[in-house]
Design a protein around this motif. Structure first.
Motif, PDB file in Angstrom:
ATOM      1  N   THR A  56       0.823  -1.214   0.000  1.00 27.49           N
ATOM      2  CA  THR A  56       0.000   0.000   0.000  1.00 27.49           C
ATOM      3  C   THR A  56       0.856   1.262   0.000  1.00 27.49           C
ATOM      4  O   THR A  56       0.330   2.367   0.114  1.00 27.49           O
ATOM      5  N   ARG A  57       2.148   1.099  -0.064  1.00 28.74           N
ATOM      6  CA  ARG A  57       3.099   2.209  -0.140  1.00 28.74           C
ATOM      7  C   ARG A  57       3.183   3.030   1.140  1.00 28.74           C
ATOM      8  O   ARG A  57       3.613   4.171   1.112  1.00 28.74           O
ATOM      9  N   HIS A  58       2.733   2.454   2.270  1.00 29.74           N
ATOM     10  CA  HIS A  58       2.994   3.120   3.535  1.00 29.74           C
ATOM     11  C   HIS A  58       4.471   2.980   3.874  1.00 29.74           C
ATOM     12  O   HIS A  58       5.028   3.759   4.630  1.00 29.74           O
ATOM     13  N   ALA A  87      -6.944   0.523   1.425  1.00 25.14           N
ATOM     14  CA  ALA A  87      -6.247  -0.103   2.538  1.00 25.14           C
ATOM     15  C   ALA A  87      -7.066   0.056   3.807  1.00 25.14           C
ATOM     16  O   ALA A  87      -7.616   1.121   4.060  1.00 25.14           O
TER      17      ALA A  87
END
Lengths: 385, 305
Positions: A56-58, A87
């Motif tokens: 989720t690119r966190h 997400a």
């Protein structure tokens, strides 16, 4: 809604994830088709959340590529990604003076204009999302006033508002009671089957993971140890290895958790079968009395509990008279024990042997008890047990 | 009353004293109080958004005091009196002070990760800055002490229309910019991680929030000195009135409420014990501090702080 079940919605190609530039898990390859539910299981700290957050690119992925709907995610803008992937990470933020409707409507963010005004179409989608998670009646309630179970459904509705192709959830059932766990997973599975949303999540409850997932990914100690269907993954040994269970057991078949068996030579012989023995096996475990059990037919539900808790179980092939060697073995165990527990299981054509055992025990002068009170009295009397 | 009207709307100059009082003293003062009150409240709302905590505020977190310290240093060493520095320079100096104290609070705050600890750090920073300011004032020229002391307690009394024009020149663009970012601000209120997953560039957005907070609160400090509790109390009052958190409503509402609040407080400061004038912070503290206490009590009950 129609969808092509052959569609690959999410694909990880040689993905390496970790914190602060230090790789935790390398070379992850995984792909999710439309409508598929894939669950990550594994012990705490194994890296499940790290994988999800990197997707989720966190977290920034250290190497490799994530393809969302066939497109390299690095080439997609934040808005495009948000339109395709939602997400759900449980956090403790409970904004004040915000209704559930407003909260859920935040999910329309990637679609609304520069001031975030909702069109009637947006409002319809928000309403439909609330409907889908069965939370329409919460729409006007304050988000800070609802329960954890309701909140989790609201979070899911908010994700649905993004009309995503993929939903990523990190332990969505944690902190929920059993009823809400079941409800939430049912909604998820509905969503996947009807709308073709690909679901990637992590779960703590492996019994639930087995029921809901199409595929299971085992994550342990910085690597992916196995990927497969629940049937392939959920064997007693696999779970034992994955979680490093050394004492006690987890029964993969029915998802029952048992504490470690009492140690020592069996002092009690339990005659059970057909589920009648289960409460007695557990009672003996609690009292710390090592025991043996028999004669059980293969596949008897008693075995699921008797196996992990007893020192020895005498089994025989089902639906026929017990083999002579099994009866002899059981008699030997009765001789060694001081106490025999008759669980009251019905005796019929296939398990005449058990009537014979009880008779044998009485004849050998063993104390035969039939309930927990009798058991406690016998234990007190002997003092040594 | 009639006299006020005729001076105000017909440009009646028959009574020069009345004309001067109204146009050179009262009106600029009211306009400045409104502008700076709005700016201060808005900066409070922004810093509360940043920390997602209703008790944060430019004064509570030491931002105003940092700006004040820097301005005092500049005033004592460069010119000798706060009022005589060029306005752009004072604003820049106080902006540097404000940003440095935000960074200090953030730098320590990152390590503690706990909201009440962060507030305590902010209050400590604020005390340290105030103490240093007091020391500097001790050593300033006798003639400057009066004006510096007066300014360091906060006051709108020296307002001129030039001040109003200059601060409006900074505040209104900042207000418009803030308003343009109300959509990502709304997402940010639901959590950084969530805002990120919606496609908000969280890092850039946080920098923007800090900069806007710094600019707005340092303009206030430059022109009126540190004013306590407005930044906390007004956003809270606005939220209660609107019954929503949505930035798109809260930004204009907070600005207007803050303007009104400060004009009223200034009126009290000027008239309550006339001819003796109270400092504006005295009034805002009396009105604002109970609101902060109330918020603290509410937060405790909900385990949010």
């Amino acid at each position: 809604m129609k969808f092509d079940a052959q569609d690959t919605r999410l694909a990880l190609d040689a993905l390496t994830v970790g914190y602060g530039g230090v790789p935790l898990i390398s070379d992850i390859a995984l792909s999710l088709r439309a409508g598929e539910i894939v669950t990550l299981i594994g012990p705490n700290g194994a890296g499940k959340s790290t994988i999800l957050k990197s997707i989720t690119r966190h977290l920034a992925a250290l190497a490799g590529t994530v393809y969302l709907d066939g497109e390299d995610m690095r080439l997609l803008g934040g808005r495009e990604i948000a339109q395709k992937m939602a997400a759900v990470f449980t956090d403790s933020i409970r904004p004040e003076m915000t209704t559930c409707f407003e909260f859920v409507a935040a999910g329309r963010y990637p679609y609304t204009g520069s001031f975030g005004a909702l069109t009637p179409e947006d409002k319809k989608i928000v309403g439909a999302a609330l409907d889908k998670v069965r939370a329409s009646e919460l729409a006007a309630r304050e988000i800070s006033s609802i329960s954890d179970g309701q909140r989790q459904r609201i979070l899911l509705a908010r994700a649905l508002c993004q009309t995503p192709r993929v939903i990523v959830l990190d332990e969505p059932t944690s902190f929920l009671d059993v009823r809400h766990k079941i409800e939430l997973l049912e909604i998820l599975s509905d969503m996947a089957k009807k709308d073709g949303i690909a679901v990637l999540m992590s779960l703590h409850e492996i019994d639930l993971a087995a029921r809901i997932s199409d595929r299971i990914v085992c994550v342990r100690g910085g690597e992916i140890t196995a990927v497969g269907s629940p049937d392939q993954i959920f064997t007693d040994e696999m779970i034992r290895d994955l979680y490093g269970i050394e004492r006690g057991s987890f029964g993969a078949l029915l998802g029952n958790i048992e504490l470690p068996a009492p140690c020592g030579a069996p002092r009690c012989f339990v005659v059970g079968g057909g589920g009648y023995g289960i409460p007695f096996y557990r009672a003996l475990q609690k009292r710390g009395v090592p025991f043996a059990a028999g004669i059980l037919l293969w596949g008897d539900v008693d075995l699921v509990v008797a196996k992990p808790l007893s020192q020895e179980v005498v089994c025989t092939p089902p639906f026929q008279a017990a083999r002579a060697q099994d009866t002899a073995k059981a008699k030997a165990l009765i001789d060694a024990a001081s106490l025999v527990l008759n669980c009251g299981a019905p005796v019929g054509e296939y398990n005449r042997c058990n009537a014979e055992l009880l008779q044998y025990a009485a004849g050998a002068g063993k104390t035969v008890v039939t309930d927990l009170d009798g058991l406690d009295a016998a234990i007190a009397r002997e003092g040594t047990v | 009353m009639q006299k006020i009207f005729s001076v105000l709307f017909y440009g009646d100059t028959s009574d020069p004293a009345a004309y001067n009082i109204l146009w050179k003293i009262r009106l600029p003062r009211i306009a400045l109080a409104a502008l700076l009150g709005g700016a201060l409240s808005l900066s409070g709302f922004l810093i509360q958004t940043f920390f997602r905590n209703p008790i944060a505020g430019p004064f509570v977190l030491g931002i105003s005091s940092g700006a004040k310290l820097f301005l005092t240093v500049a005033a004592v060493f460069l010119y000798g009196a706060a009022g005589s520095l060029p306005p752009l320079f004072t604003v820049l100096v106080s902006l540097i002070g404000a940003l440095l104290s935000i960074l200090l609070v953030l730098g320590i705050g990152v390590r503690v990760k706990n909201m009440s600890a962060l507030l305590v750090i902010g209050i400590m920073v604020s005390y340290i800055c105030s103490a240093l300011t007091d020391i500097l004032i001790q050593f300033a020229n006798d003639a400057d002490i009066a004006s510096l002391t007066h300014w360091s307690h906060g006051s709108f009394s020296a307002a001129t229309f030039a001040d109003v024009r200059f601060s409006a020149f900074i505040i209104f663009p900042a207000l418009i910019l803030t308003f343009l970012f109300s959509k990502p601000m709304g997402a940010y209120l639901y959590g950084e991680g969530y805002a990120h997953s919606l496609g908000v560039n969280v890092r850039a957005f946080r920098v923007l929030l800090v900069l806007l907070t710094g600019v707005l609160s340092s303009v206030v400090v430059a022109f009126a000195g540190p004013i306590s509790f407005v930044g906390v109390a007004v956003p809270h009052i606005s939220r209660r009135l609107l019954k929503t958190q949505k930035p798109i409503w809260m930004i204009p509402a907070t600005f207007l409420c803050g303007a009104l609040f400060c004009v009223l407080c200034d009126l009290f400061a000027r008239t309550l014990f006339a001819p003796t004038e109270l400092s504006i912070s005295t009034v805002t503290s009396v009105l604002g501090a109970p609101i902060v206490i109330r918020l603290m009590a509410l937060g405790r009950r909900k385990n949010e702080i």
